[in-house]
Design a protein around this motif. Structure first.
Motif, short mmCIF file in Angstrom:
data_model
loop_
_atom_site.label_atom_id
_atom_site.label_comp_id
_atom_site.label_asym_id
_atom_site.label_seq_id
_atom_site.Cartn_x
_atom_site.Cartn_y
_atom_site.Cartn_z
N ASN A 24 0.77 -1.02 0.08
CA ASN A 24 0.05 -0.04 -0.04
C ASN A 24 0.99 1.23 -0.09
O ASN A 24 0.87 2.21 -0.87
N THR A 25 1.73 1.14 1.06
CA THR A 25 2.65 2.37 0.95
C THR A 25 3.59 2.71 -0.38
O THR A 25 3.60 3.72 -0.85
N ALA A 26 3.92 1.46 -1.07
CA ALA A 26 4.85 1.62 -2.39
C ALA A 26 3.95 2.07 -3.24
O ALA A 26 4.33 2.35 -4.32
N GLY A 27 2.74 1.62 -3.45
CA GLY A 27 1.65 1.61 -4.42
C GLY A 27 1.71 0.75 -5.48
O GLY A 27 1.18 0.93 -6.86
N SER A 28 2.59 -0.34 -5.20
CA SER A 28 2.83 -1.39 -6.29
C SER A 28 3.31 -2.61 -5.46
O SER A 28 3.55 -2.36 -4.33
N GLY A 29 3.47 -3.70 -6.02
CA GLY A 29 3.90 -4.90 -5.52
C GLY A 29 3.14 -6.08 -5.76
O GLY A 29 1.98 -6.08 -6.44
N HIS A 30 3.30 -7.28 -4.85
CA HIS A 30 2.60 -8.61 -5.36
C HIS A 30 2.02 -9.12 -3.99
O HIS A 30 2.58 -10.05 -3.48
N PRO A 31 0.85 -8.71 -3.69
CA PRO A 31 0.40 -9.28 -2.60
C PRO A 31 -0.13 -10.57 -2.60
O PRO A 31 -0.18 -11.43 -1.57
N GLY A 32 -0.89 -10.87 -3.74
CA GLY A 32 -1.18 -12.29 -4.04
C GLY A 32 -0.40 -13.50 -3.69
O GLY A 32 -0.71 -14.46 -3.16
N GLY A 33 0.81 -13.53 -4.48
CA GLY A 33 1.45 -14.43 -4.43
C GLY A 33 2.55 -14.48 -3.06
O GLY A 33 2.78 -15.49 -2.48
N SER A 34 2.49 -13.30 -2.55
CA SER A 34 3.12 -13.03 -1.04
C SER A 34 2.12 -13.94 -0.14
O SER A 34 2.51 -14.67 0.98
N PHE A 35 1.02 -13.87 -0.16
CA PHE A 35 -0.18 -14.48 0.69
C PHE A 35 -0.26 -15.92 0.35
O PHE A 35 -0.68 -16.86 1.47
N SER A 36 0.09 -16.42 -0.72
CA SER A 36 -0.17 -17.84 -1.05
C SER A 36 0.96 -18.69 -0.47
O SER A 36 0.73 -19.73 0.00
N MET A 37 2.16 -18.01 -0.22
CA MET A 37 3.21 -18.73 0.40
C MET A 37 3.45 -18.34 1.80
O MET A 37 4.54 -18.71 2.45
#
Length: 555
Positions: A24-37
């Motif tokens: 959220n702070t960065a305004g970008s990134g990959h939360p979906g794949g971070s949550f799956s692992m």
């Protein structure tokens, strides 16, 4: 040593929240794949990985290679929780000059591999694992690869090499979430079977369509297949992998992209997308309200508890609740630690042992040795001194610490000093030792009083509701603050345990959806309510949530 189930779960929650904060702070990134692992990393960092945050280059450390490097927020969040750097630093993700870039970079102490180009991590891992064997080093290499990443031919070249050289100090995890950047993996390059629709649950339901394990077996690997969100299955698989000699191991972990957030789950849009600031408080509330279902097996056939445990396994319960009664503290007698020891080999599902016995301090070690993952003792038969001894013994053995209060008991003041380190508080909503009772309605107001005390003392554990919980009242019990639910006759007493557990989950889910809509309305009125509903685009979720919003008068 125990599984340390609740502590691992707590740290996974912390890491997930940091992923949200970072992206959220960065305004970008990959939360979906971070949550799956998330559970894979949580189990590694909190149980199996040898490392020293104060000495990141410690020669005898295990190596963790994140080959699916775009999921760097998940790695960085776990590193922050583990103490490599302050958690506040997570807000520098993807900023110029930060050591926390969009993909893992060696500029960050503790990172083992620059994971930018997909497909290369397994090759690197084979190399450093071989080097360790040549140098007679006793450390292990763990690698996480993605299923979309597995389109890369280099992954399979590395697989052949690892098998040829018998690299048994290498364990790979395949984060099998069925989604890659553009769409579903089975539509782009199937690892199992081609997906005809957008409903990837069909791949979960039909094990005959799972072909990925066969591919890896044909390359000479030891293959373990698990639910990648079950901490106990991950723990058991890592233990088996480390004990396997002569071949490398891959743990195929069936996961859900965006796991724990309904609007992200199984949604390809959240492969690389940051959450907006106005929904972050709602997201954090949803993360805080994950829940557990714990069938109580004494509500079944007491002459065949083995069968009742197996019913819990097929029913996919989160915990198995074991009510130990001595016939003295309560009028009923059930079983003791010897029976738990007999049941333990039947499953890796955590045993939630509830001791309704006198003098628990004399017996707690027996229940640790029998294989309990959580042990709860009663306020009525402990004092500050004896509970302190029980607390420390359980913590030293990595077993969850629980504290129970009967319907006519308030939380004793002496217990407040332990609240910040407790894993579980059981609130009895029936008189213990008697069957067939209804939920005591006064428990609702008692829960309000309890929550006030817990908030003052930094309680981060789980409130478990025990007694009379059923499909009709579980939603209100959840709204009271309970996050674990013991089901006796309402689950074990039913012919189809799996269906009963599913009904419990759906009832809690409805209550949680209402709670999150209330939060959205409180923070941003109808505009935020509509925005929140609009995020839920997979399956029937949007219409179901919209119906709840209409019933609440928000639409």
């Amino acid at each position: 040593m125990g599984l340390n189930y609740y502590q691992i779960k707590k740290n996974i929650l912390r890491a997930r929240k940091l992923v949200i904060k970072a992206t959220n702070t960065a305004g970008s990134g990959h939360p979906g794949g971070s949550f799956s692992m998330a559970e894979i990393l949580g189990c590694l960092f909190n149980k199996h990985l040898k490392f020293d945050p104060q000495n990141p280059q410690w020669e005898d450390r295990d190596r963790l290679v994140l080959s699916k490097g775009h999921a760097a927020p998940g790695l960085f969040s776990n590193m922050a929780v583990a103490g490599y750097f302050p958690e506040s630093e997570i807000e520098t993700l993807r900023k110029f000059g930060s050591k926390l870039q969009g993909h893992p970079d060696l500029k960050c102490p503790g990172v083992e591999f620059c994971g930018g180009s997909l497909g290369t991590g397994l090759s690197y891992s084979v190399g450093i694992a071989l080097a360790a064997k040549i140098d007679s080093k006793d450390h292990h290499v763990y690698t996480i690869i993605g299923d979309g990443e597995s389109d890369e031919g280099q992954v399979w070249e590395a697989a052949m090499t690892a098998s040829k050289y018998k690299v048994d100090n290498l364990t790979a995890f395949l984060d099998r979430n069925f989604i890659q950047q553009d769409s579903y993996t089975e539509k782009i390059m199937p690892l199992d079977e081609k997906l005809e629709s957008d409903d990837i649950t069909e791949m979960w339901k039909d094990a005959s369509r799972w072909k990925t394990g066969d591919k890896w077996r044909s390359f000479g690997w030891n293959v373990l297949e698990i639910d990648g969100h079950r901490v106990e299955q991950i723990d058991a698989a890592i233990t088996k992998a480390n004990a396997t000699k002569g071949v490398p191991t891959i743990i195929i972990s069936r996961t859900i992209k965006g796991k724990s957030l309904e609007h992200m789950e199984d949604n390809p849009q959240w492969h690389g997308k940051a959450p907006d600031s106005d929904v972050v408080p709602i997201i954090n509330s949803e993360l805080d309200s994950q829940f557990l279902i714990a069938p109580s097996i004494i509500a079944g056939d007491m002459s065949n508890l083995e069968s009742e445990v197996k019913r819990c396994v097929t029913g996919r319960s989160d915990l198995i609740h074991l009510d130990v009664m001595d016939g003295q503290f309560v009028p009923t007698k059930t079983f003791d630690h010897n029976k738990i020891k007999e049941l333990r080999p039947l499953t890796v599902i955590p045993f939630d042992t509830h001791l309704m016995i006198n003098d628990p301090v004399k017996h707690v070690k027996d229940y640790i040795d029998a294989g309990s993952d959580i042990v709860t003792v009663h306020a009525e038969v402990t004092d500050e001194s004896s509970f302190g001894e029980i607390h420390d013994t359980l913590k030293q053995n990595q077993v969850g610490v629980g504290f129970a209060i009967n319907p006519d008991t308030e939380l004793p003041e002496w217990s407040h000093k332990f609240l910040s380190t407790l894993d579980q508080i059981i609130v009895m909503s029936v008189v213990p030792g008697k069957s067939g009772q209804k939920y005591i309605e006064e428990t609702h107001s008692k829960m309000a009083r309890l929550n006030s005390i817990l908030n003052q003392h930094n309680f981060s554990g789980c409130i478990e509701a025990d007694g009379g919980v059923n499909i009709d009242n579980i939603g209100s019990v959840f709204a009271d603050g309970a996050r674990a639910f013991v089901g006796g006759g309402a689950i074990i007493g039913q012919q189809d345990v799996r269906a009963a557990i599913k009904d419990f989950r759906n009832a809690v889910l409805k209550s949680r959806r209402r709670m999150l809509l209330d939060k959205a309305n409180q923070l941003g009125g109808s505009d935020l309510v509509n925005k929140w509903i609009g995020l839920h685009v997979i399956g029937a979720k949007q219409e179901e949530i919209k119906k709840i919003a209409k019933e609440a008068g928000y639409l």
